[in-house]
Enzyme design. Structure first.
Site, PDB file in Angstrom:
ATOM      1  N   CYS A 244       0.873  -1.172   0.000  1.00  0.00           N
ATOM      2  CA  CYS A 244       0.000   0.000   0.000  1.00  0.00           C
ATOM      3  C   CYS A 244       0.905   1.215   0.000  1.00  0.00           C
ATOM      4  O   CYS A 244       1.923   1.231  -0.689  1.00  0.00           O
ATOM      5  CB  CYS A 244      -0.947  -0.038   1.197  1.00  0.00           C
ATOM      6  SG  CYS A 244      -0.093  -0.154   2.793  1.00  0.00           S
ATOM      7  N   GLY A 245       0.570   2.239   0.779  1.00  0.00           N
ATOM      8  CA  GLY A 245       1.436   3.398   0.862  1.00  0.00           C
ATOM      9  C   GLY A 245       2.602   3.196   1.802  1.00  0.00           C
ATOM     10  O   GLY A 245       3.730   3.562   1.497  1.00  0.00           O
TER      11      GLY A 245
END
Length: 288
Positions: A244-245
């Site tokens: 993800c981030g």
């Protein structure tokens, strides 16, 4: 999935009725990991105002992340030894049955679930619907803080559950066979915006599966059958690397994949924020 009727003990995701029964038996540790990225004091304030009976408080940032460095992403994993010591102070060891919750169904509870499993706590559950589901079921909350028995224990770390930038480079270069799964929303994956990082886009070759699509319209987790249908294009034989981030909102997708019957699932702990910290790493935008 009904948050009241879910009583499948083989599932990681459990409902309030299941938890209520276990609390009566006194055979479970409950961990409150409510968190707001906009207010670092929110979780503790919410816990002190009222929490599930017997619940201990886990400080998301302090207990489940390390300070960021040049590389490693925005939310690096803390050392297994530090985590084990902290959870030992909260009355948790490898033999504990632990149920974790936050306000609703979000990345914080999934991150806590994943970290506990990663360091060797075998029986960890996630409360479907979190604190809100408990309150909506008209069950009691308290501001009384428990006094857990401290445990000293050595973590049994699943080192092969985590990959680093070198492994992901091998996948991108075609020297390692695996599928990359991007858990962020579509605008971040496509490179239309980058609200948290200085570079927009995704890792080349990654498929997009937004983690929130694992939830039903009422915010509860989809059934294992519905999750299996959601991931139908992914092979259960193939290695899956989820990111993800910063390695946090990847964990709800890992939870969902496990519920759907996938076992060869790994976390790119540094995720996108680590990937772009190396200037030579390629970046893709748009649809794959």
């Amino acid at each position: 999935m009904s948050i009241l009727s879910n009583a499948n003990s083989s599932s990681t995701i459990v409902g309030v009725q299941w938890l209520q029964n276990r609390l009566k038996e006194g055979a479970v540790v409950v961990a409150d990991v409510r968190f707001s990225p906009k207010d670092p004091l929110y979780g503790r304030s919410a816990y002190e105002a009222g929490h599930l009976p017997g619940a201990v408080f886990v400080d998301f940032k302090a207990d489940l992340t390390d300070p960021p460095q040049e590389h490693g992403g925005r939310s690096p994993l803390p050392s297994a030894e530090r985590v084990a010591k902290r959870f030992g102070e909260l009355g948790i060891d490898r033999t504990s049955t632990v149920v974790v919750y936050e306000d609703t169904n979000g990345p914080a509870a999934s991150r806590l679930w994943w970290v506990l499993k990663y360091i060797g706590v075998e029986d960890v559950k996630v409360l479907d619907g979190g604190y809100e589901a408990w309150v909506q079921a008209d069950l009691s909350v308290t501001d009384v803080k428990p006094e857990p028995t401290v445990h000293e224990w050595k973590p049994d770390v699943h080192e092969d559950w985590v990959v680093d930038v070198h492994t992901v480079r091998d996948v991108v270069n075609g020297t390692r066979k695996a599928k990359l799964v991007d858990s962020r929303d579509a605008s971040q994956y496509l490179g239309l915006e980058s609200p948290f990082d200085p570079v927009a886009g995704h890792i080349p070759g990654a498929v997009h599966l937004f983690w929130k699509d694992g939830l039903d319209v009422d915010g509860t987790w989809k059934s294992s059958a519905a999750l299996a249908e959601r991931f139908g294009e992914l092979s259960k034989e193939e290695e899956l690397i989820v990111y993800c981030g910063s390695g946090i909102s990847a964990t709800p997708n890992i939870l969902a994949l496990k519920e759907a019957g996938y076992s060869n699932v790994k976390l790119y702990a540094g995720s996108w924020s680590d990937w772009i910290s190396y200037r030579d790493n390629p970046v893709a935008t748009g649809e794959e």
